[in-house]
Design a protein around this motif. Structure first.
Motif, PDB file in Angstrom:
ATOM      1  N   SER A   1       0.836  -1.211   0.000  1.00 38.20           N
ATOM      2  CA  SER A   1       0.000   0.000   0.000  1.00 38.20           C
ATOM      3  C   SER A   1       0.863   1.249   0.000  1.00 38.20           C
ATOM      4  CB  SER A   1      -0.930   0.006   1.212  1.00 38.20           C
ATOM      5  OG  SER A   1      -1.825  -1.078   1.169  1.00 38.20           O
ATOM      6  N   SER A   2       1.871   1.241   0.843  1.00 40.20           N
ATOM      7  CA  SER A   2       2.764   2.407   0.898  1.00 40.20           C
ATOM      8  C   SER A   2       3.516   2.594  -0.408  1.00 40.20           C
ATOM      9  CB  SER A   2       3.747   2.247   2.058  1.00 40.20           C
ATOM     10  OG  SER A   2       3.066   2.162   3.282  1.00 40.20           O
ATOM     11  N   LEU A   3       3.969   1.464  -0.959  1.00 37.18           N
ATOM     12  CA  LEU A   3       4.713   1.544  -2.224  1.00 37.18           C
ATOM     13  C   LEU A   3       3.811   2.033  -3.354  1.00 37.18           C
ATOM     14  CD1 LEU A   3       7.326   1.072  -3.766  1.00 37.18           C
ATOM     15  CD2 LEU A   3       6.616  -1.317  -4.103  1.00 37.18           C
ATOM     16  N   THR A   4       2.563   1.537  -3.392  1.00 39.69           N
ATOM     17  CA  THR A   4       1.621   1.959  -4.438  1.00 39.69           C
ATOM     18  C   THR A   4       1.350   3.457  -4.346  1.00 39.69           C
ATOM     19  OG1 THR A   4       0.564  -0.210  -4.475  1.00 39.69           O
ATOM     20  CG2 THR A   4      -0.695   1.645  -5.355  1.00 39.69           C
ATOM     21  N   SER A   5       1.118   3.913  -3.111  1.00 42.57           N
ATOM     22  CA  SER A   5       0.870   5.353  -2.941  1.00 42.57           C
ATOM     23  C   SER A   5       2.084   6.164  -3.366  1.00 42.57           C
ATOM     24  CB  SER A   5       0.525   5.648  -1.475  1.00 42.57           C
ATOM     25  OG  SER A   5      -0.662   4.986  -1.092  1.00 42.57           O
ATOM     26  N   LEU A   6       3.281   5.661  -3.015  1.00 40.98           N
ATOM     27  CA  LEU A   6       4.505   6.351  -3.385  1.00 40.98           C
ATOM     28  C   LEU A   6       4.682   6.381  -4.901  1.00 40.98           C
ATOM     29  CD1 LEU A   6       7.096   7.751  -2.488  1.00 40.98           C
ATOM     30  CD2 LEU A   6       8.171   5.485  -2.322  1.00 40.98           C
ATOM     31  N   MET A   7       4.388   5.255  -5.553  1.00 41.84           N
ATOM     32  CA  MET A   7       4.516   5.189  -7.007  1.00 41.84           C
ATOM     33  C   MET A   7       3.516   6.130  -7.691  1.00 41.84           C
ATOM     34  SD  MET A   7       7.041   3.273  -7.688  1.00 41.84           S
ATOM     35  CE  MET A   7       6.777   3.116  -9.450  1.00 41.84           C
ATOM     36  N   ASP A   8       2.281   6.150  -7.161  1.00 44.26           N
ATOM     37  CA  ASP A   8       1.271   7.048  -7.733  1.00 44.26           C
ATOM     38  C   ASP A   8       1.720   8.500  -7.633  1.00 44.26           C
ATOM     39  OD1 ASP A   8      -0.376   4.994  -8.439  1.00 44.26           O
ATOM     40  OD2 ASP A   8      -1.693   5.162  -6.670  1.00 44.26           O
ATOM     41  N   LEU A   9       2.263   8.848  -6.463  1.00 43.83           N
ATOM     42  CA  LEU A   9       2.735  10.223  -6.299  1.00 43.83           C
ATOM     43  C   LEU A   9       3.922  10.526  -7.200  1.00 43.83           C
ATOM     44  CD1 LEU A   9       2.396  10.617  -2.434  1.00 43.83           C
ATOM     45  CD2 LEU A   9       1.069  11.807  -4.195  1.00 43.83           C
ATOM     46  N   ASN A  10       4.792   9.526  -7.408  1.00 43.86           N
ATOM     47  CA  ASN A  10       5.918   9.721  -8.328  1.00 43.86           C
ATOM     48  C   ASN A  10       5.439   9.937  -9.761  1.00 43.86           C
ATOM     49  OD1 ASN A  10       8.858   9.454  -7.312  1.00 43.86           O
ATOM     50  ND2 ASN A  10       7.730   7.939  -6.081  1.00 43.86           N
ATOM     51  N   VAL A  11       4.407   9.167 -10.174  1.00 46.78           N
ATOM     52  CA  VAL A  11       3.838   9.342 -11.525  1.00 46.78           C
ATOM     53  C   VAL A  11       3.250  10.743 -11.666  1.00 46.78           C
ATOM     54  CG1 VAL A  11       2.009   8.588 -13.081  1.00 46.78           C
ATOM     55  CG2 VAL A  11       3.411   6.898 -11.906  1.00 46.78           C
ATOM     56  N   LYS A  12       2.505  11.174 -10.634  1.00 48.63           N
ATOM     57  CA  LYS A  12       1.936  12.519 -10.680  1.00 48.63           C
ATOM     58  C   LYS A  12       3.024  13.582 -10.720  1.00 48.63           C
ATOM     59  CE  LYS A  12      -2.413  11.397  -8.324  1.00 48.63           C
ATOM     60  NZ  LYS A  12      -3.270  11.659  -7.144  1.00 48.63           N
TER      61      LYS A  12
ATOM     62  N   GLU B   1       1.910  21.235  -3.309  1.00 51.27           N
ATOM     63  CA  GLU B   1       1.198  20.247  -2.506  1.00 51.27           C
ATOM     64  C   GLU B   1       1.666  18.837  -2.843  1.00 51.27           C
ATOM     65  OE1 GLU B   1      -3.406  18.688  -1.802  1.00 51.27           O
ATOM     66  OE2 GLU B   1      -3.018  20.632  -2.764  1.00 51.27           O
ATOM     67  N   LEU B   2       1.893  18.619  -4.172  1.00 51.59           N
ATOM     68  CA  LEU B   2       2.325  17.292  -4.618  1.00 51.59           C
ATOM     69  C   LEU B   2       3.686  16.947  -4.035  1.00 51.59           C
ATOM     70  CD1 LEU B   2       1.920  14.797  -6.413  1.00 51.59           C
ATOM     71  CD2 LEU B   2       2.933  16.100  -8.303  1.00 51.59           C
ATOM     72  N   MET B   3       4.625  17.885  -4.008  1.00 54.38           N
ATOM     73  CA  MET B   3       5.957  17.623  -3.468  1.00 54.38           C
ATOM     74  C   MET B   3       5.903  17.315  -1.964  1.00 54.38           C
ATOM     75  SD  MET B   3       8.086  17.663  -5.966  1.00 54.38           S
ATOM     76  CE  MET B   3       6.746  16.881  -6.894  1.00 54.38           C
ATOM     77  N   THR B   4       4.995  18.027  -1.289  1.00 55.17           N
ATOM     78  CA  THR B   4       4.841  17.764   0.156  1.00 55.17           C
ATOM     79  C   THR B   4       4.320  16.350   0.388  1.00 55.17           C
ATOM     80  OG1 THR B   4       4.400  20.101   0.564  1.00 55.17           O
ATOM     81  CG2 THR B   4       3.708  18.525   2.262  1.00 55.17           C
TER      82      THR B   4
ATOM     83  N   GLN C   1       4.975  10.699   1.885  1.00 57.05           N
ATOM     84  CA  GLN C   1       4.784   9.291   1.549  1.00 57.05           C
ATOM     85  C   GLN C   1       6.110   8.555   1.535  1.00 57.05           C
ATOM     86  OE1 GLN C   1       1.767   7.896   1.313  1.00 57.05           O
ATOM     87  NE2 GLN C   1       2.839   5.940   1.240  1.00 57.05           N
ATOM     88  N   GLN C   2       7.176   9.243   1.173  1.00 58.71           N
ATOM     89  CA  GLN C   2       8.503   8.631   1.190  1.00 58.71           C
ATOM     90  C   GLN C   2       8.886   8.270   2.642  1.00 58.71           C
ATOM     91  OE1 GLN C   2      10.449   7.972  -1.517  1.00 58.71           O
ATOM     92  NE2 GLN C   2      11.978   6.985  -0.217  1.00 58.71           N
ATOM     93  N   ILE C   3       8.578   9.193   3.565  1.00 64.76           N
ATOM     94  CA  ILE C   3       8.855   8.942   4.976  1.00 64.76           C
ATOM     95  C   ILE C   3       8.028   7.768   5.485  1.00 64.76           C
ATOM     96  CG2 ILE C   3       8.637   9.909   7.296  1.00 64.76           C
ATOM     97  CD1 ILE C   3       9.222  12.665   6.035  1.00 64.76           C
ATOM     98  N   VAL C   4       6.745   7.746   5.082  1.00 65.56           N
ATOM     99  CA  VAL C   4       5.865   6.650   5.521  1.00 65.56           C
ATOM    100  C   VAL C   4       6.398   5.318   5.030  1.00 65.56           C
ATOM    101  CG1 VAL C   4       3.562   5.635   5.227  1.00 65.56           C
ATOM    102  CG2 VAL C   4       3.813   8.086   5.717  1.00 65.56           C
ATOM    103  N   TYR C   5       6.785   5.283   3.773  1.00 65.24           N
ATOM    104  CA  TYR C   5       7.262   4.032   3.194  1.00 65.24           C
ATOM    105  C   TYR C   5       8.530   3.550   3.907  1.00 65.24           C
ATOM    106  CZ  TYR C   5       8.969   0.643  -0.208  1.00 65.24           C
ATOM    107  OH  TYR C   5       9.433  -0.493  -0.809  1.00 65.24           O
ATOM    108  N   GLU C   6       9.458   4.473   4.134  1.00 62.38           N
ATOM    109  CA  GLU C   6      10.697   4.101   4.816  1.00 62.38           C
ATOM    110  C   GLU C   6      10.410   3.638   6.253  1.00 62.38           C
ATOM    111  OE1 GLU C   6      13.139   7.521   4.506  1.00 62.38           O
ATOM    112  OE2 GLU C   6      13.629   7.197   2.371  1.00 62.38           O
TER     113      GLU C   6
END
Length: 555
Positions: free
Chosen positions: A18-29, A524-527, A532-537
């Motif tokens: 879940s964390s990785l998916t959210s991180l990937m989605d944010l990276n795509v955006k 907002e996207l960068m924040t 999400q990067q912190i959450v994933y780590e």
């Protein structure tokens, strides 16, 4: 409930994914800078995005159409401006040739340039854009005009009554006179074309030398004027009278003179009235149908809706369709009147269908009348509700000689040779002379550019000062008509410029609306990405610390 290692493992894997998916989605955006990249991101938003993209694509197509239309109209504008420049030069030359201060040699010198100007005008009338003729109506795949030979006379009766076809071609004007071989008919007296005593003489050098090897012969009502050394001949379709010239003096102009000179035939199509009408259904062969008034470029179908037969003086119910019968405008009624053998049906856009008896005045349910307007316009959509015509009908600008296409259709496939029986001078009514007229003291009005220029070539080549004076006045009228055509094309160009500005505004508006839905807020996207990067780590560290999966724990 016992919490097993398997359950812990599954939960940790789920959290990681879940964390990785959210991180990937944010990276795509972050990469696309779009808030919505796939339908699942926002189904409603994606629908709105697709609608705006469709609108933008249509606006792009309109912009492309405007660009194409500008190319057509700019080419037409430039060609007509050059035509006007050539006419101005022709007026200068004609003014010189019309004065008594120049002699025969001067007019001959002027004639060389005048013929060259005529040929340039024909070339400009054949201007094309991207390989498409811009003055040929719908016939864009070939030249709009071709050079031909036509006739001018100083005899009004002969010009009105003679039916003719000019055959062959000549680089110089051929001047023809008729005379009485027996010298019994007074100068100016009438002789029939088939009179065996009628003689012919002609000149191919402007009247300096006259050749007498010409002849005219008739077989029945068909005659041939042979002019062996000229490269031309004339076929006469019927016997008419000519006025004889002085047997011994070629300079006397009391008899019939005839100039065989250049002109141009229009090969394109037209949008002239009236439209054609096809009739379908029972009994329509006994009804004559004619269309008049204003119609659009599309066919109009009219259907009789009465429940039973009615006569033409009774109330007629009908519908009409302007899209081939897909949609019908119903409830139309032609009121009853006292005209038993005629009925008038109106169509919304200003057209009228007139039905008259051709053996029967009965109108039956289900009868249909398809009105086919002539059309020569090529229209391009420049907005959802506006079209601009990009081409022109050359004959309505330059004139020339024109053969109505209905003549060709009525010939049943036979090849028709252009002549006065199936063609005529543009801008001249049905009662006008078949030939151009050059009558001293009785100038013939004409704004037909190619006919006027053809006569100027003829009169300068044959040292005819009076004829040049007459043609000069008509050349002014022809130039005025050309300038009106330039103004009309300029009006269409202005419409394109206005349309392009409006289109830019619409496009900007659509792009703004699309951006408000689709584009992401970068700050907002960068924040969110950093969080999400912190959450994933954090998930990775906590999982590794708690699970500590290794083989030693199970030994």
């Amino acid at each position: 409930m016992r919490v097993t290692q398997q359950m812990l493992f599954n939960r940790y894997v789920y959290n990681l994914n879940s964390s990785l998916t959210s991180l990937m989605d944010l990276n795509v955006k972050a990469q696309t800078q779009k808030d919505i990249n796939k339908p699942s991101d926002d189904p409603t938003g994606m629908t709105r995005i697709l609608d705006h993209r469709d609108t933008l694509r249509s606006l792009d197509q309109y912009a492309e159409n405007i660009s194409t239309a500008k190319g057509w109209l700019t080419s037409a504008d430039e060609a007509l401006m050059q035509v006007s420049t050539i006419i101005t030069r022709a007026k200068e030359l004609a003014t010189q040739a019309a004065t008594g201060t120049v002699d025969e040699n001067n007019r001959e010198q002027i004639s060389y340039e005048m013929r060259s100007l005529f040929e340039q005008l024909v070339s400009l009338a054949n201007t094309d854009f991207e390989g498409n003729s811009i003055f040929g109506g719908h016939k864009t795949d070939g030249a709009a005009y071709q050079e031909i030979m036509w006739l001018t006379t100083n005899d009004e009766d002969f010009g009105r009554n003679a039916e003719f076809t000019v055959n062959g071609s000549s680089d110089t004007t051929v001047l023809v006179q008729y005379f009485d071989r027996q010298d019994n008919t007074p100068v100016g007296g009438n002789m029939a074309l088939d009179d065996p005593d009628l003689g012919v003489r002609y000149s191919i050098d402007g009247g300096r030398n006259w050749l007498e090897d010409g002849s005219i012969s008739f077989i029945g009502s068909e005659g041939t004027l042979s002019l062996p050394q000229s490269g031309t001949s004339v076929s006469f379709h019927g016997v008419t009278d000519v006025k004889v010239n002085d047997f011994s003096d070629v300079s006397v102009s009391d008899g019939t003179w005839m100039w065989i000179r250049p002109s141009a035939q229009y090969l394109g199509d037209d949008d002239d009235a009236p439209p054609k009408v096809d009739s379908l259904g029972p009994g329509v062969k006994l009804i004559e149908a004619e269309a008049s008034g204003s119609f659009l470029d599309t066919n109009v179908t009219i259907r009789i809706d009465n429940e039973s037969d009615v006569t033409m003086n009774e109330e007629i119910h009908y519908s009409y369709s302007m899209d081939g019968g897909i949609n019908w405008v119903t409830g139309n009624v032609a009121s009853a009147d006292t005209t038993s053998n005629a009925a008038v049906l109106s169509v919304a856009n200003g057209g009228i269908l007139t039905l008259t008896s051709a053996g029967s005045n009965t109108i039956s349910p289900g009868q249909q009348f398809i009105i086919r307007p002539r059309t020569a316009a090529i229209n391009l959509d420049v907005s959802s509700s506006e079209q601009v015509q990009v081409n022109s009908v050359g004959k309505d600008i330059f004139g020339g000689i024109y053969m109505d296409p209905d003549r060709v259709l009525s010939a049943g496939g036979s090849i028709l040779t252009l002549g006065s029986l199936n063609g005529g001078r543009v801008f001249h009514g049905s009662n006008a002379s078949n030939m151009a007229l050059s009558i001293q003291g009785d100038d013939e009005y004409s704004m037909n550019l190619f006919e006027v220029m053809g006569n100027l070539v003829a009169f300068t080549e044959t040292n005819n000062q009076t004829g040049v004076q007459q043609s000069l006045a008509n050349l002014v009228k022809a130039q005025e008509h050309i300038m009106n055509s330039i103004a009309e094309i300029g009006g269409r160009e202005n419409r394109l410029n206005v349309g392009a500005n409006i289109l830019e505004g619409l496009k900007l508006n659509e792009q703004t609306l699309l951006s408000s839905i689709e584009d992401a807020d970068v700050s907002e996207l960068m924040t969110d990405l950093a969080q999400q990067q912190i959450v994933y780590e954090s998930v990775l560290r906590s999982t590794s610390m708690i699970m500590q999966l290794n083989l030693a724990k199970f030994i």
